[in-house]
Write a protein that holds these residues in place. Structure first.
Motif, PDB file in Angstrom:
ATOM      1  N   THR A 155      -2.081  13.322  31.511  1.00 46.62           N
ATOM      2  CA  THR A 155      -1.176  13.539  32.632  1.00 46.62           C
ATOM      3  C   THR A 155       0.030  14.369  32.210  1.00 46.62           C
ATOM      4  O   THR A 155       0.419  14.384  31.041  1.00 46.62           O
ATOM      5  N   GLU A 156       0.608  15.046  33.202  1.00 45.83           N
ATOM      6  CA  GLU A 156       1.838  15.803  33.002  1.00 45.83           C
ATOM      7  C   GLU A 156       2.759  15.485  34.167  1.00 45.83           C
ATOM      8  O   GLU A 156       2.363  15.573  35.324  1.00 45.83           O
ATOM      9  N   ARG A 157       3.973  15.065  33.856  1.00 43.10           N
ATOM     10  CA  ARG A 157       4.959  14.728  34.885  1.00 43.10           C
ATOM     11  C   ARG A 157       6.112  15.711  34.836  1.00 43.10           C
ATOM     12  O   ARG A 157       6.499  16.179  33.767  1.00 43.10           O
ATOM     13  N   SER A 158       6.672  15.991  36.013  1.00 39.19           N
ATOM     14  CA  SER A 158       7.832  16.877  36.065  1.00 39.19           C
ATOM     15  C   SER A 158       8.667  16.542  37.289  1.00 39.19           C
ATOM     16  O   SER A 158       8.249  15.760  38.147  1.00 39.19           O
ATOM     17  N   GLY A 159       9.836  17.133  37.370  1.00 39.92           N
ATOM     18  CA  GLY A 159      10.726  16.909  38.498  1.00 39.92           C
ATOM     19  C   GLY A 159      11.944  16.098  38.115  1.00 39.92           C
ATOM     20  O   GLY A 159      12.273  15.957  36.941  1.00 39.92           O
ATOM     21  N   ARG A 160      12.608  15.556  39.142  1.00 35.33           N
ATOM     22  CA  ARG A 160      13.811  14.749  38.948  1.00 35.33           C
ATOM     23  C   ARG A 160      13.653  13.440  39.691  1.00 35.33           C
ATOM     24  O   ARG A 160      13.016  13.380  40.738  1.00 35.33           O
ATOM     25  N   ASN A 161      14.287  12.407  39.163  1.00 36.87           N
ATOM     26  CA  ASN A 161      14.172  11.066  39.718  1.00 36.87           C
ATOM     27  C   ASN A 161      15.490  10.667  40.384  1.00 36.87           C
ATOM     28  O   ASN A 161      16.542  10.732  39.762  1.00 36.87           O
ATOM     29  N   LEU A 162      15.426  10.245  41.614  1.00 40.55           N
ATOM     30  CA  LEU A 162      16.609   9.842  42.375  1.00 40.55           C
ATOM     31  C   LEU A 162      17.343   8.667  41.725  1.00 40.55           C
ATOM     32  O   LEU A 162      18.565   8.593  41.755  1.00 40.55           O
ATOM     33  N   SER A 163      16.610   7.756  41.111  1.00 38.77           N
ATOM     34  CA  SER A 163      17.228   6.567  40.503  1.00 38.77           C
ATOM     35  C   SER A 163      18.153   6.918  39.353  1.00 38.77           C
ATOM     36  O   SER A 163      19.142   6.226  39.111  1.00 38.77           O
ATOM     37  N   ASN A 164      17.843   7.974  38.610  1.00 39.16           N
ATOM     38  CA  ASN A 164      18.590   8.280  37.394  1.00 39.16           C
ATOM     39  C   ASN A 164      20.049   8.636  37.627  1.00 39.16           C
ATOM     40  O   ASN A 164      20.912   8.243  36.852  1.00 39.16           O
TER      41      ASN A 164
ATOM     42  N   ARG B 229      21.626   8.885  41.064  1.00 44.27           N
ATOM     43  CA  ARG B 229      22.177   8.566  42.378  1.00 44.27           C
ATOM     44  C   ARG B 229      22.210   7.077  42.668  1.00 44.27           C
ATOM     45  O   ARG B 229      23.178   6.570  43.202  1.00 44.27           O
ATOM     46  N   ILE B 230      21.167   6.372  42.363  1.00 44.99           N
ATOM     47  CA  ILE B 230      21.102   4.955  42.715  1.00 44.99           C
ATOM     48  C   ILE B 230      21.645   4.086  41.588  1.00 44.99           C
ATOM     49  O   ILE B 230      22.494   3.235  41.800  1.00 44.99           O
ATOM     50  N   SER B 231      21.176   4.320  40.364  1.00 45.41           N
ATOM     51  CA  SER B 231      21.621   3.521  39.213  1.00 45.41           C
ATOM     52  C   SER B 231      22.764   4.230  38.496  1.00 45.41           C
ATOM     53  O   SER B 231      22.841   5.455  38.494  1.00 45.41           O
ATOM     54  N   ASP B 232      23.602   3.454  37.859  1.00 50.10           N
ATOM     55  CA  ASP B 232      24.677   4.004  37.033  1.00 50.10           C
ATOM     56  C   ASP B 232      24.029   4.670  35.818  1.00 50.10           C
ATOM     57  O   ASP B 232      23.324   4.016  35.056  1.00 50.10           O
ATOM     58  N   PRO B 233      24.198   5.976  35.623  1.00 48.52           N
ATOM     59  CA  PRO B 233      23.540   6.662  34.503  1.00 48.52           C
ATOM     60  C   PRO B 233      24.004   6.182  33.136  1.00 48.52           C
ATOM     61  O   PRO B 233      23.336   6.459  32.136  1.00 48.52           O
TER      62      PRO B 233
ATOM     63  N   GLY C 258      24.331   3.215  46.560  1.00 51.36           N
ATOM     64  CA  GLY C 258      23.996   3.507  45.177  1.00 51.36           C
ATOM     65  C   GLY C 258      25.217   3.889  44.368  1.00 51.36           C
ATOM     66  O   GLY C 258      26.353   3.854  44.832  1.00 51.36           O
ATOM     67  N   TYR C 259      25.004   4.259  43.125  1.00 47.10           N
ATOM     68  CA  TYR C 259      26.086   4.639  42.222  1.00 47.10           C
ATOM     69  C   TYR C 259      26.814   5.880  42.737  1.00 47.10           C
ATOM     70  O   TYR C 259      28.023   5.953  42.766  1.00 47.10           O
ATOM     71  N   ASN C 260      26.049   6.895  43.145  1.00 51.32           N
ATOM     72  CA  ASN C 260      26.612   8.108  43.711  1.00 51.32           C
ATOM     73  C   ASN C 260      26.045   8.215  45.118  1.00 51.32           C
ATOM     74  O   ASN C 260      24.877   8.509  45.303  1.00 51.32           O
ATOM     75  N   ASP C 261      26.873   7.965  46.129  1.00 56.65           N
ATOM     76  CA  ASP C 261      26.344   7.858  47.491  1.00 56.65           C
ATOM     77  C   ASP C 261      26.319   9.190  48.251  1.00 56.65           C
ATOM     78  O   ASP C 261      26.200   9.206  49.465  1.00 56.65           O
TER      79      ASP C 261
END
Length: 183
Positions: free
Chosen positions: A107-116, A118-122, A70-73
């Motif tokens: 619905t209510e969503r919360s947390g952090r996404n690994l793709s944002n 670590r995997i994809s270039d932000p 990923g972008y940040n391994d």
């Protein structure tokens, strides 16, 4: 890894009252023979369903990890979740409208996404996410609000309101948490 728990309830206050009580209603909670996680509440849920009322409280939690690439391994993990409050009403039973129903879901969503991060270039956009409950902003939102009317003995359904196309078309059971496979 994805965990799904479905709690059918009248609302979060009722859920807390049932789970926290030690009376006859709580005796059915977590029973493998019950349709609901917190039991039938001494027949109240069955009675509400027979009258056309079905209330839900849903929870989905997803953990994703990046072991390499990923972008940040750097090795790390991220957690995101979603709560949903809903009501499905049989308008034929409630109001006498033949073959009509109403659905509301928030619905209510919360947390952090690994793709944002670590995997994809932000610095660049991405098409998908490794955690499907992430997205469209981490906030409360109106997810569904529709009314459906059936005609010609169910041969034609007309649905009006806010809903996802996967509810009626192109739907399939999905056990993946990746947004590319399950939406």
């Amino acid at each position: 890894m994805e965990q799904r728990k479905r709690i059918r309830t009248l609302g979060s206050l009722a859920l807390l009252a049932v789970v926290g009580s030690s009376g006859a209603q709580a005796a059915e909670a977590f029973s493998s023979g019950s349709k609901w996680m917190t039991g039938d509440w001494g027949g109240t849920r069955t009675e509400l369903l027979e009258k056309g009322y079905d209330f839900t409280l849903d929870y989905v939690g997803e953990v994703a990890g990046n072991l390499h690439g990923g972008y940040n391994d750097d090795k790390t993990a991220r957690y995101s979740d979603q709560f949903a409050l809903g009501a499905h009403l049989d308008l034929q039973k409630i109001l006498g409208w033949h073959d009509a129903e109403f659905k509301l879901a928030i619905t209510e969503r919360s947390g952090r996404n690994l793709s944002n991060d670590r995997i994809s270039d932000p610095r660049a956009g991405q098409f998908s996410s490794v955690q499907e409950v992430w997205g469209r902003g981490q906030t409360w939102r109106l997810t569904q609000m529709w009314i459906k009317q059936k005609y010609f003995d169910g041969a034609l359904d007309v649905k009006f309101g806010r809903f996802g196309e996967g509810e009626d078309f192109n739907s399939f059971p999905c056990d993946f948490q990746n947004l590319a496979f399950c939406g």
